[in-house]
Design a protein around this motif. Structure first.
Motif, PDB file in Angstrom:
ATOM      1  N   MET A  42       0.849  -1.169   0.000  1.00 44.48           N
ATOM      2  CA  MET A  42       0.000   0.000   0.000  1.00 44.48           C
ATOM      3  C   MET A  42       0.898   1.236   0.000  1.00 44.48           C
ATOM      4  O   MET A  42       1.659   1.450   0.943  1.00 44.48           O
ATOM      5  CB  MET A  42      -0.893  -0.038   1.234  1.00 44.48           C
ATOM      6  CG  MET A  42      -1.685   1.189   1.423  1.00 44.48           C
ATOM      7  SD  MET A  42      -2.305   1.122   3.030  1.00 44.48           S
ATOM      8  CE  MET A  42      -3.790   1.506   3.279  1.00 44.48           C
ATOM      9  N   ASN A  43       0.823   2.007  -1.034  1.00 42.71           N
ATOM     10  CA  ASN A  43       1.630   3.223  -1.149  1.00 42.71           C
ATOM     11  C   ASN A  43       0.777   4.431  -0.835  1.00 42.71           C
ATOM     12  O   ASN A  43      -0.194   4.713  -1.545  1.00 42.71           O
ATOM     13  CB  ASN A  43       2.214   3.366  -2.548  1.00 42.71           C
ATOM     14  CG  ASN A  43       3.337   2.379  -2.785  1.00 42.71           C
ATOM     15  OD1 ASN A  43       3.991   1.992  -1.834  1.00 42.71           O
ATOM     16  ND2 ASN A  43       3.545   1.994  -4.028  1.00 42.71           N
ATOM     17  N   LEU A  44       1.152   5.136   0.219  1.00 39.19           N
ATOM     18  CA  LEU A  44       0.457   6.362   0.582  1.00 39.19           C
ATOM     19  C   LEU A  44       1.334   7.548   0.229  1.00 39.19           C
ATOM     20  O   LEU A  44       2.556   7.489   0.357  1.00 39.19           O
ATOM     21  CB  LEU A  44       0.177   6.398   2.091  1.00 39.19           C
ATOM     22  CG  LEU A  44      -0.767   5.348   2.653  1.00 39.19           C
ATOM     23  CD1 LEU A  44      -0.822   5.449   4.167  1.00 39.19           C
ATOM     24  CD2 LEU A  44      -2.164   5.547   2.091  1.00 39.19           C
ATOM     25  N   SER A  45       0.700   8.606  -0.168  1.00 41.69           N
ATOM     26  CA  SER A  45       1.477   9.813  -0.443  1.00 41.69           C
ATOM     27  C   SER A  45       2.017  10.353   0.875  1.00 41.69           C
ATOM     28  O   SER A  45       1.516  10.036   1.957  1.00 41.69           O
ATOM     29  CB  SER A  45       0.595  10.869  -1.118  1.00 41.69           C
ATOM     30  OG  SER A  45      -0.357  11.365  -0.196  1.00 41.69           O
ATOM     31  N   SER A  46       3.058  11.153   0.802  1.00 41.50           N
ATOM     32  CA  SER A  46       3.646  11.693   2.031  1.00 41.50           C
ATOM     33  C   SER A  46       2.633  12.561   2.769  1.00 41.50           C
ATOM     34  O   SER A  46       2.619  12.614   3.995  1.00 41.50           O
ATOM     35  CB  SER A  46       4.919  12.481   1.727  1.00 41.50           C
ATOM     36  OG  SER A  46       4.632  13.574   0.884  1.00 41.50           O
ATOM     37  N   GLU A  47       1.753  13.213   2.038  1.00 38.19           N
ATOM     38  CA  GLU A  47       0.713  14.033   2.671  1.00 38.19           C
ATOM     39  C   GLU A  47      -0.259  13.148   3.449  1.00 38.19           C
ATOM     40  O   GLU A  47      -0.649  13.465   4.572  1.00 38.19           O
ATOM     41  CB  GLU A  47      -0.032  14.849   1.607  1.00 38.19           C
ATOM     42  CG  GLU A  47      -1.010  15.840   2.194  1.00 38.19           C
ATOM     43  CD  GLU A  47      -1.653  16.686   1.121  1.00 38.19           C
ATOM     44  OE1 GLU A  47      -2.879  16.839   1.179  1.00 38.19           O
ATOM     45  OE2 GLU A  47      -0.932  17.171   0.214  1.00 38.19           O
ATOM     46  N   SER A  48      -0.635  12.014   2.874  1.00 40.91           N
ATOM     47  CA  SER A  48      -1.545  11.089   3.551  1.00 40.91           C
ATOM     48  C   SER A  48      -0.888  10.509   4.794  1.00 40.91           C
ATOM     49  O   SER A  48      -1.527  10.369   5.839  1.00 40.91           O
ATOM     50  CB  SER A  48      -1.941   9.950   2.623  1.00 40.91           C
ATOM     51  OG  SER A  48      -2.681  10.433   1.540  1.00 40.91           O
ATOM     52  N   ARG A  49       0.393  10.175   4.692  1.00 40.34           N
ATOM     53  CA  ARG A  49       1.116   9.645   5.855  1.00 40.34           C
ATOM     54  C   ARG A  49       1.175  10.669   6.978  1.00 40.34           C
ATOM     55  O   ARG A  49       0.985  10.342   8.142  1.00 40.34           O
ATOM     56  CB  ARG A  49       2.513   9.200   5.480  1.00 40.34           C
ATOM     57  CG  ARG A  49       2.547   7.824   4.866  1.00 40.34           C
ATOM     58  CD  ARG A  49       3.941   7.443   4.602  1.00 40.34           C
ATOM     59  NE  ARG A  49       4.350   8.303   3.479  1.00 40.34           N
ATOM     60  CZ  ARG A  49       5.276   8.028   2.610  1.00 40.34           C
ATOM     61  NH1 ARG A  49       5.983   6.971   2.730  1.00 40.34           N
ATOM     62  NH2 ARG A  49       5.538   8.835   1.605  1.00 40.34           N
ATOM     63  N   ARG A  50       1.457  11.931   6.617  1.00 40.10           N
ATOM     64  CA  ARG A  50       1.505  12.993   7.632  1.00 40.10           C
ATOM     65  C   ARG A  50       0.148  13.165   8.296  1.00 40.10           C
ATOM     66  O   ARG A  50       0.047  13.351   9.502  1.00 40.10           O
ATOM     67  CB  ARG A  50       1.976  14.305   7.009  1.00 40.10           C
ATOM     68  CG  ARG A  50       3.480  14.379   6.842  1.00 40.10           C
ATOM     69  CD  ARG A  50       3.918  15.791   6.543  1.00 40.10           C
ATOM     70  NE  ARG A  50       3.366  16.297   5.282  1.00 40.10           N
ATOM     71  CZ  ARG A  50       3.941  16.191   4.095  1.00 40.10           C
ATOM     72  NH1 ARG A  50       5.099  15.568   3.976  1.00 40.10           N
ATOM     73  NH2 ARG A  50       3.366  16.680   3.024  1.00 40.10           N
ATOM     74  N   ALA A  51      -0.913  13.106   7.511  1.00 41.13           N
ATOM     75  CA  ALA A  51      -2.264  13.256   8.059  1.00 41.13           C
ATOM     76  C   ALA A  51      -2.590  12.112   9.013  1.00 41.13           C
ATOM     77  O   ALA A  51      -3.143  12.339  10.091  1.00 41.13           O
ATOM     78  CB  ALA A  51      -3.290  13.320   6.928  1.00 41.13           C
TER      79      ALA A  51
END
Length: 121
Positions: free
Chosen positions: A1-10
């Motif tokens: 599952m690849n999350l964008s860095s913005e999604s990870r920060r959120a």
């Protein structure tokens, strides 16, 4: 599952802002029956920290640490005894005060002082 860095920060921010369950846990010596009772505003985190400190030989309760070293981790169990019942609708609710009451109740119930326990009065 690849999350964008913005999604990870959120997701990280959401986790950090979430309220962890407060409660009381016990470390039980299954050989002698002695118990160590503690409470925390993050009960799961505190239990993990206790397990980690015992493994390193650096737990603040020396008698518990000595028994852990002598008997091995397999002879100890960890259990959450109770959790603070959150009351978000009550503005006067004090989690820390509730935790202290709960801890005192379980310390008395499990008789964790003296010969039956590792706690100091």
């Amino acid at each position: 599952m690849n999350l964008s860095s913005e999604s990870r920060r959120a997701l990280s921010r959401q986790y950090k802002e979430s309220v962890r369950p407060a409660g009381v846990f016990v470390v039980r010596n299954t050989v002698s029956g002695r118990v160590y009772v503690a409470g925390s505003l993050d009960v799961e985190g505190a239990m993990n920290r206790a397990r980690f400190e015992l493994g390193l030989g650096s737990h603040r309760c020396k008698p518990l640490g000595q028994d852990w070293a002598a008997q091995g981790a397999a002879h100890f169990s960890f259990e959450v005894m109770d959790r603070v019942k959150e009351r978000e609708d009550d503005p006067a609710f004090d989690r820390k005060a509730e935790l202290e009451k709960l801890l005192a109740l379980w310390q008395e119930e499990l008789q964790c002082f003296g010969e039956k326990g590792y706690n100091k009065p």
